[in-house]
Design an enzyme around this catalytic site. Structure first.
Site, PDB file in Angstrom:
ATOM      1  N   ILE A 152       2.653 -47.026 -92.936  1.00  0.00           N
ATOM      2  CA  ILE A 152       2.491 -46.327 -91.665  1.00  0.00           C
ATOM      3  C   ILE A 152       1.044 -45.864 -91.571  1.00  0.00           C
ATOM      4  CG2 ILE A 152       4.892 -45.631 -91.382  1.00  0.00           C
ATOM      5  CD1 ILE A 152       4.294 -42.972 -92.616  1.00  0.00           C
ATOM      6  N   ASP A 153       0.624 -45.559 -90.355  1.00  0.00           N
ATOM      7  CA  ASP A 153      -0.771 -45.202 -90.110  1.00  0.00           C
ATOM      8  C   ASP A 153      -1.192 -43.964 -90.895  1.00  0.00           C
ATOM      9  OD1 ASP A 153      -0.701 -47.252 -88.295  1.00  0.00           O
ATOM     10  OD2 ASP A 153      -0.698 -45.969 -86.526  1.00  0.00           O
ATOM     11  N   LYS A 154      -2.479 -43.848 -91.102  1.00  0.00           N
ATOM     12  CA  LYS A 154      -3.049 -42.705 -91.822  1.00  0.00           C
ATOM     13  C   LYS A 154      -2.556 -41.375 -91.248  1.00  0.00           C
ATOM     14  CE  LYS A 154      -7.456 -40.280 -92.419  1.00  0.00           C
ATOM     15  NZ  LYS A 154      -8.900 -40.273 -92.112  1.00  0.00           N
TER      16      LYS A 154
END
Length: 347
Positions: A152-154
């Site tokens: 998942i994104d940062k």
């Protein structure tokens, strides 16, 4: 190793420059796939054509196809989804929020701000660096990243499953590929989402002008199919709290799909959600939004639920997490705003 693991991991990549060439003045017109064959070590024409198809070859900062004919003074860049030398992993003693663990896998509740794997500008301090410290001999995926089946994104918080064995990685990857996993996200988006529920379908590929964004394309030949089901949880007039369930897991899928239907994620800088997109022109309202942004200094997205079949036992497992405190604080501010303002009159 299952090559489809790459697709499952397709949730945060940027493109990074691997090669740059300036075409000399005397160069005759020549197809770019032929031209690059002689300049890039161990490159076959087929690999170069695939790179062009995937939007990884740029001429003067514009993506081109493999039949593009180079001209004198063209600047050619080859961009790939991983930075050079990213696979040197330094183990680091970084705490992990492990919500479940057994011999085959573990579930991690990732904090916002933590990058999942080393990449450009983030070679340390990532989840992979932490995994390398806490666990020995995690299986490598096809990108040489230990344990990762998806990411998942940062700045997205929430659940990630990590494989501890080769068999678990293969089994889990097949589930993501077959779209049998359950993935629910909570998002706060700009605007009043009129329909109580709905489905967004549209191929996603890199934006033609901004390669840091993904965009929806009507042409079925461009990008990869993506499907997001959403449901309204709570309305605040100028923003809406929604649940999103994924059938696919493309790069920035929820972020790009919601922007496509006119509802960018709240405080999502990359997709324009860090601007005041709905509301009044009053100074007090502007200050209120700035306070919300300070409370939630990232895109309002949380991976709440993850469900899958256990690779060893065959048991269906489902995990839930609470919203992190920054997300709760932002929602509370909106709830209080609605109580103290007649939003319908303001709209």
């Amino acid at each position: 190793m299952n090559n489809n693991i790459e697709e499952n991991l397709d949730l945060e990549d940027e493109l990074f420059e691997h090669y740059r060439f300036e075409v000399p003045k005397g160069q005759a017109f020549l197809r770019i796939d032929k031209y690059l064959m002689y300049l890039i070590p161990n490159a076959t024409r087929n690999k170069i054509q695939n790179a062009a198809t995937n939007g990884n070859i740029f001429v003067n900062d514009i993506p081109v196809k493999s039949n593009y004919k180079v001209k004198p003074l063209d600047v050619i860049t080859v961009m790939l989804s991983h930075p050079p030398f990213e696979n040197h992993i330094l183990p680091e003693d970084i705490p992990l929020n492990i919500v479940y663990e057994d011999d085959a896998l573990l579930l991690i509740n990732k904090e916002p701000g933590m990058v999942v794997h080393p990449g450009h500008g983030n070679y340390t301090g990532t989840l992979v660096n932490a995994l390398a410290h806490h666990f020995d001999n995690l299986p490598m995926n096809s990108s040489e990243r230990p344990g990762l089946v998806h990411r998942i994104d940062k700045d997205t918080s929430g659940l990630l499953v990590v494989a501890k064995t080769e068999a678990a990685m293969t089994h889990l990857a097949k589930q993501f590929e077959a779209k049998t996993t359950e993935r629910e996200y909570i998002a706060l988006v700009w605007g009043n989402v009129v329909a109580d529920s709905g489905t967004i379908e549209g191929n996603l590929a890199r934006h033609l002008k901004d390669r840091m964004q993904m965009a929806v394309f009507d042409d079925p030949e461009i990008g990869k199919p993506a499907i997001t089901h959403y449901k309204v949880l709570e309305r605040f007039g100028y923003v809406t709290l929604i649940s999103c369930k994924l059938e696919t897991g493309r790069t920035h899928q929820i972020r790009a799909h919601m922007k496509h239907i006119g509802h960018p994620l709240f405080n999502d800088e990359r997709y324009g959600g860090h601007l005041i997109l709905k509301g009044t022109t009053f100074t007090k309202y502007k200050q209120f939004i700035e306070n919300c942004f300070k409370a939630l200094p990232r895109q309002a997205l949380h991976a709440k639920t993850l469900g899958f079949v256990h690779p060893n036992t065959g048991e269906m497992m489902r995990f839930d997490t609470e919203l992190p405190q920054d997300f709760k604080d932002c929602i509370e501010k909106w709830q209080n705003y609605v109580k103290s303002h007649n939003v319908e009159d303001e709209m």
